[in-house]
Motif scaffolding. Structure first.
Motif, mmCIF file in Angstrom:
data_model
loop_
_atom_site.group_PDB
_atom_site.id
_atom_site.type_symbol
_atom_site.label_atom_id
_atom_site.label_comp_id
_atom_site.label_asym_id
_atom_site.label_seq_id
_atom_site.Cartn_x
_atom_site.Cartn_y
_atom_site.Cartn_z
ATOM 1 N N GLU A 1 -31.217 -35.931 24.261
ATOM 2 C CA GLU A 1 -32.048 -36.085 25.457
ATOM 3 C C GLU A 1 -31.197 -36.289 26.699
ATOM 4 O OE1 GLU A 1 -35.920 -37.967 23.091
ATOM 5 O OE2 GLU A 1 -34.704 -39.271 24.393
ATOM 6 N N SER B 1 -26.157 -41.478 13.783
ATOM 7 C CA SER B 1 -27.413 -42.127 13.398
ATOM 8 C C SER B 1 -28.586 -41.313 13.945
ATOM 9 C CB SER B 1 -27.473 -43.541 13.981
ATOM 10 O OG SER B 1 -27.521 -43.488 15.404
ATOM 11 N N THR B 2 -29.723 -41.513 13.359
ATOM 12 C CA THR B 2 -30.911 -40.795 13.826
ATOM 13 C C THR B 2 -31.183 -41.094 15.296
ATOM 14 O OG1 THR B 2 -31.829 -40.981 11.605
ATOM 15 C CG2 THR B 2 -33.338 -40.373 13.364
ATOM 16 N N ALA B 3 -31.083 -42.362 15.649
ATOM 17 C CA ALA B 3 -31.324 -42.749 17.042
ATOM 18 C C ALA B 3 -30.297 -42.110 17.970
ATOM 19 C CB ALA B 3 -31.285 -44.273 17.163
ATOM 20 N N GLY B 4 -29.053 -42.077 17.508
ATOM 21 C CA GLY B 4 -27.991 -41.506 18.328
ATOM 22 C C GLY B 4 -28.178 -40.022 18.565
ATOM 23 N N THR C 1 -24.479 -46.428 20.770
ATOM 24 C CA THR C 1 -25.295 -45.963 19.638
ATOM 25 C C THR C 1 -24.453 -45.039 18.772
ATOM 26 O OG1 THR C 1 -27.118 -45.880 21.231
ATOM 27 C CG2 THR C 1 -27.520 -44.966 19.032
ATOM 28 N N LYS D 1 -30.874 -38.332 18.630
ATOM 29 C CA LYS D 1 -31.972 -38.138 19.575
ATOM 30 C C LYS D 1 -31.557 -38.523 20.991
ATOM 31 C CE LYS D 1 -36.923 -39.319 19.859
ATOM 32 N NZ LYS D 1 -37.078 -40.194 21.036
ATOM 33 N N GLU D 2 -30.905 -39.675 21.105
ATOM 34 C CA GLU D 2 -30.525 -40.182 22.422
ATOM 35 C C GLU D 2 -29.557 -39.237 23.140
ATOM 36 O OE1 GLU D 2 -28.948 -44.126 22.232
ATOM 37 O OE2 GLU D 2 -28.367 -44.188 24.362
#
Length: 347
Positions: free
Chosen positions: A162, A153-156, A149, A158-159
């Motif tokens: 966490e 990126s936004t997903a990255g 990821t 967050k990932e």
DNA sequence: GACCCGTGGTA
DNA sequence: TTACCAAGGGT
């Protein structure tokens, strides 16, 4: 052994000794974290020592002027860090009775402090279990777990946050956070990581799949703009010059410079002196000469500045109020500081 | 979410 | 030389 145990075992044996490493004083930790944003330890070190010597407490920093703080920050770049640092010092000093907030939630509300810095201060100073995610953490985790990821990126974002939080040793969050960053800086480096002898080599996904050079993944960045700067270095008969403060948005906000005429291409003397800006500033008779025939290309992260310094001699000028010998008191960009050093040599 | 903000080291 | 990028954050 689990991830945090391997990591902290490595850290206790290999950590760097740094001036801010044996304190939980939030002011010192805060200062070091701001200085090290997007900045290498080697580059920030002398600034940290200078700041702590001149401003031993938040109150000292709060009582300084912004120009003085910027002058001390000169050369370190990203000057909004210095302005926000000073702003927050005043806020803590005046609104919070000089007491640094002690929880992540309160700390992240401060100007100039985002998720990373709030996590660092909360964990190191107050043992709050909040995981830091900086460039080192992205790299270590992306490689060890083989995560593809994109880290920007936004997903990255967050990932990885966490994942870092799940790996954190909640009993010693400050130590864990510093350990993973030191490990990333020393062993799991961007280029030529030291995979031989790495304590994670048996279980590192990137190493096993030969992906070390490809991770972490990043979405492509934006292009660099070209700008053409003409600085007018005015010198009057009584050794005065003109300096202006950059107050608009954009680069070098709050710093000083010579009067600037920006053009959309490189210009010669004739074009320069016939421009409206030049005539407005210097209506009187002047002698002009180009200091650097070969333009200086000053490279910033998002723009390249093609720069000419023009020496403009005049008997007097109504705007020229700065005594030349006091220039050293003003915070200036490195581009200007370099010019001044060259100019003094040739004088 | 895209774009902007400095400087210097490294390969 | 160019490209990457370093203890990120603000707008």
């Amino acid at each position: 052994m689990i991830f945090s145990e391997i990591l902290i075992f490595w850290y206790n044996k290999n950590k760097r000794e740094l001036p801010w490493r044996n304190t939980k004083n939030p002011y010192f930790i805060w200062l070091s974290e701001i200085m090290l944003q997007q900045t290498r330890v080697a580059q920030g070190m002398s600034y940290y020592l200078k700041f702590t010597e001149n401003y031993p407490t938040i109150s000292h920093l709060a009582n300084a002027s912004e120009t003085e703080v910027l002058k001390m920050w000169q050369g370190l770049g990203y000057y909004s860090r210095a302005r926000n640092l000073h702003h927050t010092a005043k806020y803590i000093s005046h609104e919070l009775n000089g007491k640094f907030p002690s929880t992540f939630k309160e700390i992240i509300a401060l100007k100039g402090i985002g998720d990373y810095t709030a996590s660092a201060i909360a964990s190191i100073c107050f043992d709050e279990p909040t995981a830091v995610v900086d460039g080192n953490v992205y790299r270590v985790l992306a490689r060890y777990f083989g995560i593809e990821t994109p880290i920007n990126s936004t997903a990255g974002i967050k990932e990885f946050k966490e994942l870092a939080q799940s790996l954190l040793d909640k009993t010693q969050p400050g130590t864990f956070n510093q350990a993973i960053m030191d490990f990333g800086a020393i062993v799991c480096k961007p280029q030529n990581p030291l995979c031989d002898g790495c304590p994670f080599s048996e279980s590192c996904v990137a190493l096993q799949r030969n992906l070390t050079k490809d991770l972490p993944l990043k979405e492509q960045k934006i292009k660099v703009k070209k700008r053409y700067f003409n600085y007018l270095v005015v010198i009057t008969d009584d050794d005065k010059t003109i300096l202006t403060q950059r107050n608009d948005k954009g680069i070098w906000q709050g710093l000083y410079q010579f009067p600037l005429i920006e053009t959309n291409k490189s210009v010669n003397e004739k074009e320069l002196i016939s421009s409206k800006e030049f005539i407005d500033l210097l209506p009187e008779e002047t002698t002009i000469s180009l200091f650097n025939p070969k333009e200086i290309i000053h490279k910033l992260s998002h723009q390249h500045l093609y720069t000419h310094f023009w020496i403009v001699e005049t008997s007097s000028n109504q705007h020229a109020k700065i005594l030349w010998k006091t220039i050293q008191n003003f915070p200036v960009p490195v581009l200007i500081a370099n010019f001044l050093a060259q100019f003094e040599l040739k004088k």
